[in-house]
Write a protein that holds these residues in place. Sequence first.
Motif, short mmCIF file in Angstrom:
data_model
loop_
_atom_site.label_atom_id
_atom_site.label_comp_id
_atom_site.label_asym_id
_atom_site.label_seq_id
_atom_site.Cartn_x
_atom_site.Cartn_y
_atom_site.Cartn_z
N LEU A 117 -9.30 -2.18 1.45
CA LEU A 117 -9.63 -3.03 2.50
C LEU A 117 -10.89 -3.14 3.03
N ALA A 118 -11.53 -4.31 3.11
CA ALA A 118 -12.70 -4.83 3.21
C ALA A 118 -13.30 -4.57 4.76
N ILE A 119 -14.65 -4.41 4.74
CA ILE A 119 -15.42 -4.13 6.13
C ILE A 119 -14.90 -5.48 6.93
N GLY A 120 -14.47 -5.25 8.03
CA GLY A 120 -14.28 -6.28 9.18
C GLY A 120 -12.59 -6.50 9.16
N SER A 121 -11.91 -5.75 8.34
CA SER A 121 -10.34 -6.17 8.35
C SER A 121 -9.65 -4.87 9.07
N GLN A 122 -8.35 -5.15 8.92
CA GLN A 122 -7.69 -4.07 9.56
C GLN A 122 -6.08 -4.22 9.18
N ARG A 123 -5.59 -3.01 9.48
CA ARG A 123 -4.31 -2.91 8.70
C ARG A 123 -3.19 -2.98 10.25
N LEU A 124 -2.10 -3.60 10.37
CA LEU A 124 -1.59 -3.61 11.35
C LEU A 124 -0.08 -3.01 11.13
N VAL A 125 0.53 -2.57 12.06
CA VAL A 125 1.70 -1.70 12.12
C VAL A 125 2.84 -2.53 11.11
N SER A 126 2.81 -3.95 11.32
CA SER A 126 4.01 -4.59 10.47
C SER A 126 3.68 -4.71 9.10
N GLU A 127 2.20 -4.16 8.73
CA GLU A 127 2.01 -4.12 7.05
C GLU A 127 2.35 -2.61 6.62
N ILE A 128 2.75 -1.82 7.51
CA ILE A 128 3.05 -0.38 6.88
C ILE A 128 4.49 -0.52 6.03
N ALA A 129 4.41 0.05 4.92
CA ALA A 129 5.81 0.24 4.06
C ALA A 129 6.41 1.49 4.45
N VAL A 130 7.76 1.18 4.95
CA VAL A 130 8.31 2.63 5.26
C VAL A 130 9.72 2.72 4.18
N PRO A 131 10.09 3.92 4.22
CA PRO A 131 11.42 4.30 3.70
C PRO A 131 12.60 3.53 3.98
N ASP A 132 13.64 3.43 3.08
CA ASP A 132 14.76 2.75 3.45
C ASP A 132 15.52 3.57 4.76
N GLY A 133 16.06 2.65 5.83
CA GLY A 133 16.74 3.48 6.68
C GLY A 133 16.02 3.66 8.12
N ILE A 134 14.51 3.46 7.91
CA ILE A 134 13.70 3.70 8.57
C ILE A 134 13.14 2.38 9.42
N VAL A 135 13.36 2.01 11.09
CA VAL A 135 12.92 0.99 11.76
C VAL A 135 11.82 1.56 12.60
N ILE A 136 10.67 0.65 12.36
CA ILE A 136 9.44 1.15 13.13
C ILE A 136 9.72 0.31 14.44
N LEU A 137 9.60 0.95 15.61
CA LEU A 137 9.69 0.42 17.00
C LEU A 137 8.59 -0.10 17.56
N THR A 138 7.27 0.63 17.31
CA THR A 138 6.29 0.12 17.80
C THR A 138 5.78 -0.96 17.40
N ASP A 139 5.19 -2.14 18.40
CA ASP A 139 4.80 -3.32 18.15
C ASP A 139 4.26 -3.71 16.78
N GLY A 140 4.53 -4.45 16.29
CA GLY A 140 4.15 -4.79 14.84
C GLY A 140 2.52 -5.43 14.80
N ASP A 141 2.23 -6.07 16.02
CA ASP A 141 0.88 -6.68 15.95
C ASP A 141 -0.23 -5.42 16.31
N GLN A 142 0.22 -4.20 16.65
CA GLN A 142 -0.80 -3.41 16.87
C GLN A 142 -1.57 -2.89 15.63
N THR A 143 -2.94 -2.54 15.85
CA THR A 143 -3.68 -2.06 14.78
C THR A 143 -3.57 -0.85 14.56
N VAL A 144 -3.25 -0.44 13.32
CA VAL A 144 -3.23 1.10 12.89
C VAL A 144 -4.51 1.47 12.57
#
Length: 177
Positions: A117-144
């Motif tokens: 990850l480059a300086i000045g960039s961010q990782r969002l909730v929507s970019e997190i890889a999750v195991p099958d059967g898990i649904v993330i409920l936290t807003d996908g636009d939130q910064t992790v």
Amino acid sequence: MVYGHGEKPLHISLPSLELAAAIRKGGANQLIAIEVTDGTRELVIPKDIQRDPLRDEIVHADLLIVRRGEKITTDIQLSFTGEVEKGGLVVHELTAVSVEAEATHIPESIEVDLEGLAIGSQRLVSEIAVPDGIVILTDGDQTVATVSEPRGEATEDEAEAAEGEEAAPAEAAAAAE
């Protein structure tokens, strides 16, 4: 207190050392089989744990009754892996996300890959890889996590420019003599 599935809440007493050991071993989303007052066994998950601030002992726990195959909503801790761009400083904006998952398949944590990850960039909730059967409920636009440049340290270009500015007055003073 044990509650859930339309059952009347039960106030029970559990050995605090055994409960603490189970939570320490399996995390805050540890499934625990307990025997309630009438001799029946229930599968529960801790929902709220209160600790004595001085002795760090569990003084109260709310335990939610769950059934195998049932989906529940809970928070799962994030674990960060990978190296960011050299010189980058990682700022963790979130340490856990809310998820919906089958009660018997809740992971201890969800891995967030920050590799490259480059300086000045961010990782969002929507970019997190999750195991099958898990649904993330936290807003996908939130910064992790964000990668920033450490404050107080000059970049190479800034350092060279500052050296050039310091050298110019010294050269001018030498030429005036």
